[in-house]
Write an enzyme that holds these catalytic residues in place. Structure first.
Site, PDB file in Angstrom:
ATOM      1  CG  ASP A  84      -1.871   1.097   1.347  1.00  0.00           C
ATOM      2  OD1 ASP A  84      -1.651   2.133   0.695  1.00  0.00           O
ATOM      3  OD2 ASP A  84      -2.864   0.942   2.094  1.00  0.00           O
ATOM      4  CG  HIS A  85       3.087   4.167  -3.136  1.00  0.00           C
ATOM      5  ND1 HIS A  85       4.042   4.642  -2.242  1.00  0.00           N
ATOM      6  CD2 HIS A  85       3.621   4.335  -4.368  1.00  0.00           C
ATOM      7  CE1 HIS A  85       5.091   5.079  -2.924  1.00  0.00           C
ATOM      8  NE2 HIS A  85       4.867   4.906  -4.210  1.00  0.00           N
TER       9      HIS A  85
END
Ligand code: COA
Length: 561
Positions: free
Chosen positions: A533-534
């Protein structure tokens, strides 16, 4: 059979009220006293009943019309004996004749009754509420010590046909409340004692049941009701409905007080889609707020929004996308339509949400598992008789726990603006079952050995395939592994299992020529695909995570460090 006009009966001090709902249509056969329309002011909502049984010939009002006493609502072809009043009066007197039973017709939020003892606090009483008897107090809007204004609502009362707010006829400080939720009240009952500030009440000696137009003429509710404060982010999701679950499935009017209706209208909230958490399912202002929040955050959709979404598209219009293609597949060849298993539908919805809401990035890498696989095969040979089988998945779980300990952000979840870092290591693994994908969880994988993990994964995978997993066995994961190693493939993009922030995809290991600086060596390489998850993790951390994982898998002794 006579054609009779059904008119708005005596509705007390309301000069004009708006029609907000039509409850019947032309052609409907109705009973006497059956509600025909709902009208609403800012203080009360009430249903106007039919004075006659018969058949509705024509409705004379539409939603939005303003009506008052005497306005014709409908033409009804009256059934012979149903009514004792062939020509109902525009404003039937209570107790007169058989016309207009008017349970809903006379809520008369007329002047709040008020009495004032000699020099003492002012008594606020239930005003003329028409024919209603024993109406229940469903909400208390103030508390002792509150400064209140004239006309401020003190309580909400409700019958089966109307709800209304009882206002204060005096300004001052609320000394004492004489009623509580659940009490039944009647005209003239004492509601509260108010220490007056003067100037509030216009009627020095109010009657317990003042005549309309007389006295203080407290116009029922005026100021904004005491609104429940907006709740924090952790409001229970009770009011956040999935889109197709109306609060009033039988099509009846949602159960809410007038101020809540007004509030919902101002926000454009479809009240019939809000689940009420109040007594008897009544919708509170907080429910409307919670519903609004859930729609704004994307956790729920209104029916209107859902209806706009083409089947199978999942509401792409909300993202500004063109509609999902609607194709008559049978035009091109034979087709078969199959109901999708429940688990597939549930996991589809979860995967869709996770894919749309999480900014995924996937790093691909390879781990040299030549020695590890040799060790695993040797161990399995040695322990064959004991029935112990070590799996690559078991080693991967232990290796991931070590990497998660070194990179704690990967073992976290986003909660609003905060990151929740977990000190436990529960590893989920994707299990392919005939009914769809399931994700059982190995709890406390850090405290278990590879043998135990292998045994547990085998048991859980079996249970998954048999559809016997309990919810507890599928919850609490902090990180997930999706292994396609037994099937094949090179790399893929696994979708993160929210609210986790990363997932490791593993494909089939293959012997490849690997350059050792001098020559190519045949090495067993395991393809790794780490999706992250950036919002939480950046590319450098992901590359380090994979590299570290690769080191451990290449030399498992590092797990001990
Ligand atoms: N590379 C090469 N071979 C592998 C491997 C890998 N990465 N992983 C497993 N294998 C081999 C195993 O050694 C085993 O061979 P063996 O019987 O000769 O020992 C064979 O493949 C079968 O393994 P599998 O049944 O997959 O067992 P597992 O313990 O590795 O995996 C599950 C168990 C539950 C993960 C697996 O059965 C499963 O359901 N995988 C699918 C997951 C999935 O659908 N993911 C996609 C989600 S989008």
């Amino acid at each position: 059979m006579a054609l009779v006009e059904v008119k708005v009966p005596d509705i007390g001090d309301f000069s004009e009220v708006a029609v907000i709902e039509l409850l019947v249509k032309p052609g409907d056969t109705i009973k006497a006293e059956q509600s025909l329309v709902t009208v609403e002011s800012d203080k009360a909502s009430m249903e106007i009943p039919a004075s006659h049984a018969g058949v509705v010939k024509e409705l004379k009002v539409k939603i939005g019309d303003k009506v008052k006493e005497g306005s014709v609502i409908a033409l009804v072809e009256a059934a012979g004996a149903a009514s004792g009043s062939p020509s109902p009066q525009p404003s039937p007197q209570r107790g007169e004749g058989a016309a207009a039973p008017a349970p809903a017709s006379s809520p008369s939020p007329a002047p709040a009754g008020e009495g004032r003892g000699e020099g003492g606090p002012i008594e606020v009483r239930v005003p003329d509420i028409g024919d209603f008897k024993d109406v229940a107090v469903i909400e208390v809007l103030v508390k002792p010590g509150d400064a209140i204004k004239v006309e401020q609502s003190l309580i909400t009362v409700e019958s089966d046909k109307a709800s209304m707010e009882i206002p204060s006829s005096a300004a001052g400080v609320l000394k004492e409340l004489k009623v509580k939720v659940g009490d039944k009240v009647n005209i003239g009952d004492l509601v509260a004692m108010v220490t007056g500030m003067g100037g509030g009440a216009a009627s020095p000696s109010p009657q317990p049941s003042p005549q309309r137009g007389e006295g203080a003429a407290a116009p029922a509710r005026a100021e904004a009701p005491v609104a429940p404060q907006a709740t924090g982010d952790r409001t229970p999701p009770t009011a956040a409905l999935p889109p197709h679950e109306p609060a009033s499935p039988n099509g009846s009017l949602p159960h809410a007080s007038p101020s809540v209706r007004k509030f919902a209208r101002e926000l454009g909230v479809p009240l019939e889609e809000v689940r009420g958490t109040g007594p008897k399912g009544r919708i509170t202002q907080e429910d409307v707020q919670t519903f609004t929040k859930s729609v704004m955050s994307g956790d729920a959709r209104t029916k209107a929004a859902a209806a706009k979404a083409p089947a199978g598209a999942g509401g792409g219009e909300a993202l500004g996308l063109i509609p999902w293609p609607k194709v008559d597949f049978a035009k091109f060849g034979p087709v078969e339509r199959k109901e999708r298993p429940r688990i597939k539908k549930i996991s589809a919805a979860n995967l869709h949400r996770n894919w749309v809401m999480i900014p995924h990035v996937t790093n691909h890498d390879d781990a040299d598992i030549t020695e590890l696989e040799a060790f695993r095969v040797q161990m399995n040979k040695e322990n064959e008789k004991a029935g112990i089988k070590l799996t690559m998945l078991g080693f991967l779980m232990k290796a991931c726990v070590a990497a998660l300990k070194k990179f704690p952000d990967f073992n976290s979840s986003l909660d609003g603006e905060e990151l929740v870092l977990k000190s436990y290591y529960h590893i989920g693994f994707a299990a392919d079952t005939p009914n769809g994908l399931m994700v059982p969880v190995i709890k406390d994988a850090d405290k278990k050995g590879v043998v135990q993990i292998a045994q547990e994964t085998a048991e859980l995978a079996k249970k998954a395939r048999e559809g016997k997993l309990s919810p507890a066995e599928m919850s609490g994961a902090t990180f997930t592994i999706s292994s396609l190693g037994g099937i094949g493939g090179r790399y893929f993009t696994p979708i993160i299992n929210a609210p986790e922030v990363a997932i490791l995809g593993v494909c089939k290991s293959q012997t490849e020529p690997v350059w050792d600086g001098k020559q190519f060596q045949p090495r067993l390489m395991l393809p790794l695909s780490l999706s992250w998850d950036h919002r939480v993790i950046d590319g450098a951390s992901a590359a380090r995570f994979n590299a570290y994982l690769g080191q451990i898998l290449a030399d498992f002794r590092r797990v001990l460090l």
